[in-house]
Design an enzyme around this catalytic site. Structure first.
Site, PDB file in Angstrom:
ATOM      1  N   GLY A 179       0.869  -1.179   0.000  1.00 14.85           N
ATOM      2  CA  GLY A 179       0.000   0.000   0.000  1.00 14.85           C
ATOM      3  C   GLY A 179       0.894   1.213   0.000  1.00 14.85           C
ATOM      4  O   GLY A 179       1.843   1.281  -0.775  1.00 14.85           O
ATOM      5  N   GLU A 180       0.650   2.121   0.900  1.00 18.05           N
ATOM      6  CA  GLU A 180       1.484   3.325   1.001  1.00 18.05           C
ATOM      7  C   GLU A 180       2.016   3.392   2.434  1.00 18.05           C
ATOM      8  O   GLU A 180       1.253   3.646   3.374  1.00 18.05           O
ATOM      9  CB  GLU A 180       0.620   4.535   0.633  1.00 18.05           C
ATOM     10  N   SER A 181       3.314   3.166   2.578  1.00 21.91           N
ATOM     11  CA  SER A 181       3.880   3.029   3.925  1.00 21.91           C
ATOM     12  C   SER A 181       3.694   4.276   4.791  1.00 21.91           C
ATOM     13  O   SER A 181       3.442   4.177   5.995  1.00 21.91           O
ATOM     14  CB  SER A 181       5.362   2.656   3.840  1.00 21.91           C
TER      15      SER A 181
ATOM     16  N   CYS B 262       6.129  -5.334   0.418  1.00 25.77           N
ATOM     17  CA  CYS B 262       6.205  -4.008  -0.204  1.00 25.77           C
ATOM     18  C   CYS B 262       6.162  -2.876   0.840  1.00 25.77           C
ATOM     19  O   CYS B 262       7.131  -2.699   1.563  1.00 25.77           O
ATOM     20  CB  CYS B 262       5.125  -3.886  -1.267  1.00 25.77           C
TER      21      CYS B 262
ATOM     22  N   ARG C 162      12.838   3.368  -1.019  1.00 23.62           N
ATOM     23  CA  ARG C 162      11.431   3.420  -1.454  1.00 23.62           C
ATOM     24  C   ARG C 162      11.339   3.753  -2.939  1.00 23.62           C
ATOM     25  O   ARG C 162      12.190   4.464  -3.460  1.00 23.62           O
ATOM     26  CB  ARG C 162      10.672   4.522  -0.703  1.00 23.62           C
TER      27      ARG C 162
ATOM     28  N   ILE D  37       5.158  -3.400  -7.637  1.00 24.21           N
ATOM     29  CA  ILE D  37       4.354  -2.190  -7.863  1.00 24.21           C
ATOM     30  C   ILE D  37       4.970  -1.037  -7.069  1.00 24.21           C
ATOM     31  O   ILE D  37       4.921  -1.028  -5.843  1.00 24.21           O
ATOM     32  CB  ILE D  37       2.889  -2.396  -7.423  1.00 24.21           C
ATOM     33  N   ARG D  38       5.576  -0.112  -7.752  1.00 21.18           N
ATOM     34  CA  ARG D  38       6.283   1.019  -7.094  1.00 21.18           C
ATOM     35  C   ARG D  38       7.049   0.504  -5.865  1.00 21.18           C
ATOM     36  O   ARG D  38       6.929   1.016  -4.752  1.00 21.18           O
ATOM     37  CB  ARG D  38       5.290   2.127  -6.721  1.00 21.18           C
TER      38      ARG D  38
ATOM     39  N   HIS E 237       4.588  -8.339  -4.391  1.00 20.21           N
ATOM     40  CA  HIS E 237       3.242  -8.625  -3.861  1.00 20.21           C
ATOM     41  C   HIS E 237       2.877 -10.096  -4.033  1.00 20.21           C
ATOM     42  O   HIS E 237       2.222 -10.450  -5.025  1.00 20.21           O
ATOM     43  CB  HIS E 237       2.216  -7.772  -4.614  1.00 20.21           C
TER      44      HIS E 237
ATOM     45  N   GLU F  78       0.623 -11.753  -2.756  1.00 24.77           N
ATOM     46  CA  GLU F  78      -0.817 -12.007  -2.619  1.00 24.77           C
ATOM     47  C   GLU F  78      -1.557 -11.769  -3.930  1.00 24.77           C
ATOM     48  O   GLU F  78      -2.734 -12.080  -4.033  1.00 24.77           O
ATOM     49  CB  GLU F  78      -1.388 -11.114  -1.494  1.00 24.77           C
TER      50      GLU F  78
HETATM   51  N1  GLN Z   1       5.591   2.910  -2.922  1.00 20.37           N
HETATM   52  C1  GLN Z   1       4.965   2.424  -1.730  1.00 20.37           C
HETATM   53  C2  GLN Z   1       5.614   3.036  -0.471  1.00 20.37           C
HETATM   54  O1  GLN Z   1       6.575   3.703  -0.581  1.00 20.37           O
HETATM   55  C3  GLN Z   1       5.012   0.910  -1.658  1.00 20.37           C
HETATM   56  C4  GLN Z   1       4.267   0.337  -2.825  1.00 20.37           C
HETATM   57  C5  GLN Z   1       3.536  -0.939  -2.556  1.00 20.37           C
HETATM   58  O2  GLN Z   1       3.316  -1.331  -1.402  1.00 20.37           O
HETATM   59  N2  GLN Z   1       3.103  -1.558  -3.615  1.00 20.37           N
HETATM   60  O3  GLN Z   1       5.146   2.839   0.596  1.00 20.37           O
END
Ligand code: GLN
Length: 191
Positions: free
Chosen positions: A47-49, A79, A106, A133-134, A169, A171
């Site tokens: 997600g977004e940390s 992630c 990151r 993913i990113r 990921h 999952e």
């Molecule tokens: N870019 C997100 C972060 O910096 C991590 C991306 C992800 O969990 N798919 O938190």
């Protein structure tokens, strides 16, 4: 066996489905009271940390969860979850639980390679479909951290004591081998 899945933000439902396919019970952690139940393991999803970290603090879940991890609760982090566990983040001043002695970067693959798929080997598991993913990657590891996976010379999977963490990921691919391994590790540590 009951696995708690952090469910404040990000891709947590897919983790629950994977764990349920393997016969585990799951519980969503959304608020501090959810931490009062017993559980055998914890999943920190992607997600977004920064958002996850902020929400954990606002919901008074940050300190109790950090304590549980430090006390040995088995954790599978993916992630953003890996970023939450990392002791150092080379391109961000903010820290999460900081329980895993690694330095991560990151959004490490830049814009062009923001998201990609790779089939690579994981120690103890074999060839595995990796969905990035990113994603972050791990720049360096501390003592006693076992490297489980590397993609083009970048570390993307590690194990350290009770903590298992991956850049990608697991999952999202329908391949439950990493979750299976996590449940096996919990069984062994419970015996
Ligand atoms: N870019 C997100 C972060 O910096 C991590 C991306 C992800 O969990 N798919 O938190």
């Amino acid at each position: 066996m009951k696995i708690a899945v952090l469910a404040v933000q990000g891709a947590f439902i897919e983790h629950e489905k994977s764990l349920q396919r393997l016969g585990a019970e799951t519980a969503e952690l959304r608020k501090a009271e959810d931490l009062e139940q017993d559980f055998d393991g914890l999943v920190l999803p992607g997600g977004e940390s920064t958002v996850q970290s902020r929400l954990l603090k606002e919901l008074s879940m940050f300190e109790p969860l950090k304590e549980k991890i430090e006390e040995g609760l088995p954790v599978l982090a993916t992630c953003a979850g890996l970023i939450l566990l990392a002791q150092n983040v080379s391109n961000d001043e903010k820290r999460g639980f900081a329980t895993l002695p690694v330095t991560v970067k990151r959004n490490a693959y830049g814009r062009q390679l923001g998201s990609f798929y790779y089939e690579g080997g994981i120690k103890g598991i074999g060839t595995y479909p990796m969905e990035f993913i990113r994603a972050p990657y791990i720049e360096s590891v501390g003592d006693d951290v076992e490297i489980l996976a590397e993609v083009e010379e970048k570390i993307v999977g590690v194990a350290y004591k009770n903590q298992l963490a991956f850049s990608f990921h697991p999952e999202l691919t329908g391949n439950d081998k990493i979750h299976e391994k996590f449940l096996e590790l919990i069984k062994v540590s419970n015996n």
